[in-house]
Design a protein around this motif. Structure first.
Motif, PDB file in Angstrom:
ATOM      1  N   THR A 145     -15.431   8.232 -24.096  1.00 16.69           N
ATOM      2  CA  THR A 145     -14.112   8.744 -23.728  1.00 16.69           C
ATOM      3  C   THR A 145     -13.619   8.009 -22.483  1.00 16.69           C
ATOM      4  N   PRO A 146     -12.314   7.796 -22.355  1.00 21.18           N
ATOM      5  CA  PRO A 146     -11.792   7.114 -21.159  1.00 21.18           C
ATOM      6  C   PRO A 146     -12.101   7.868 -19.865  1.00 21.18           C
ATOM      7  N   ILE A 147     -12.204   9.209 -19.969  1.00 19.08           N
ATOM      8  CA  ILE A 147     -12.505  10.041 -18.814  1.00 19.08           C
ATOM      9  C   ILE A 147     -13.824  10.763 -19.069  1.00 19.08           C
ATOM     10  N   LEU A 148     -14.785  10.609 -18.147  1.00 18.28           N
ATOM     11  CA  LEU A 148     -16.064  11.311 -18.233  1.00 18.28           C
ATOM     12  C   LEU A 148     -16.278  12.086 -16.934  1.00 18.28           C
ATOM     13  N   LEU A 149     -16.496  13.385 -17.052  1.00 20.73           N
ATOM     14  CA  LEU A 149     -16.670  14.265 -15.907  1.00 20.73           C
ATOM     15  C   LEU A 149     -18.077  14.858 -15.958  1.00 20.73           C
ATOM     16  N   MET A 150     -18.795  14.784 -14.841  1.00 19.69           N
ATOM     17  CA  MET A 150     -20.179  15.250 -14.838  1.00 19.69           C
ATOM     18  C   MET A 150     -20.450  16.051 -13.566  1.00 19.69           C
ATOM     19  N   ARG A 177     -14.216   2.881 -18.066  1.00 19.66           N
ATOM     20  CA  ARG A 177     -13.891   4.307 -18.071  1.00 19.66           C
ATOM     21  C   ARG A 177     -13.897   4.855 -16.648  1.00 19.66           C
ATOM     22  N   ILE A 178     -13.198   5.962 -16.461  1.00 24.74           N
ATOM     23  CA  ILE A 178     -13.235   6.689 -15.198  1.00 24.74           C
ATOM     24  C   ILE A 178     -14.323   7.745 -15.296  1.00 24.74           C
ATOM     25  N   THR A 179     -15.315   7.643 -14.447  1.00 19.58           N
ATOM     26  CA  THR A 179     -16.407   8.612 -14.423  1.00 19.58           C
ATOM     27  C   THR A 179     -16.389   9.305 -13.071  1.00 19.58           C
TER      28      THR A 179
END
Length: 204
Positions: A145-150, A177-179
């Motif tokens: 995914t272009p955006i990954l949030l963890m 991607r933006i993580t």
């Protein structure tokens, strides 16, 4: 891209954000830091469309997350600090969930699972907490995914697991991607971070 302006969010009478602003225009690994209760997890959930702002505007890849449009949901993946999983195998997880992410790579998923040394045929119930965390991380990374949030991804991982996570995240397929990673373990990820975001008293 992520653009937040004049964000307001409250839990009851407790204000978490008031006139908060954030703009992310470049891919990379962003470390999100702050004291306990500063709103790090809340911010990730607002970006993911799991919590709805009480004021201001939030735009993620030109979508309003709170609208939860299908094309938005396929472009963002969030790994929360705590999660609950059905008692299925990793193979079954891919069969039932990967279809929702058009850029999911089974090839990369199998490579990540091999790096983490997790058997594909093991059910989640038989896994340790660390193995479950690795499995969820492997799937999240393979969605592309272009955006990954963890949220706190290295919590529960041993020293080897943390090194494996860094190895995978540093691979070239994740460069575009933006993580965003909220963490208290700065030393685990400092070599990968391109930017540091520090949240305190509702401000950046």
């Amino acid at each position: 891209m992520i653009h937040i302006k004049q964000l307001k969010f409250e839990y009851g009478h407790h204000s978490v954000y008031n006139d908060f602003a954030l703009s992310i225009d470049q891919p990379g690994v962003y470390g999100l830091f702050g004291r306990n209760g500063s709103g790090k997890s809340t911010l990730l959930k607002i970006i993911a469309g799991l919590l709805f702002p009480h004021g201001g505007s939030v735009s993620v890849n030109q979508f309003v997350p709170a609208a939860r449009e299908p094309d938005f949901l396929t472009s963002v993946y969030i790994v929360p600090e705590e999660f609950h999983l059905p008692n299925i195998s990793l193979t079954k997880l891919v069969q039932t969930q990967a279809v929702f992410y058009p850029h999911f790579s089974r090839v990369h998923f199998d490579e990540y699972v091999a790096i983490f040394d997790i058997p594909l045929d093991s059910n989640f119930e038989s896994m340790s907490l660390g193995q479950k965390k690795k499995a969820v991380i492997a799937f999240a990374l393979a969605t592309h995914t272009p955006i990954l949030l963890m949220a706190e991804p290295t919590n529960g991982l041993d020293i080897l697991g943390r090194a494996q996570f860094k190895t995978i995240l540093a691979r070239p397929e994740h460069a575009a991607r933006i993580t965003i990673i909220s963490t208290h373990q700065a030393h685990d990820l400092e070599s990968l971070m391109s930017h540091v975001l520090f949240v305190d008293e509702g401000k950046l």
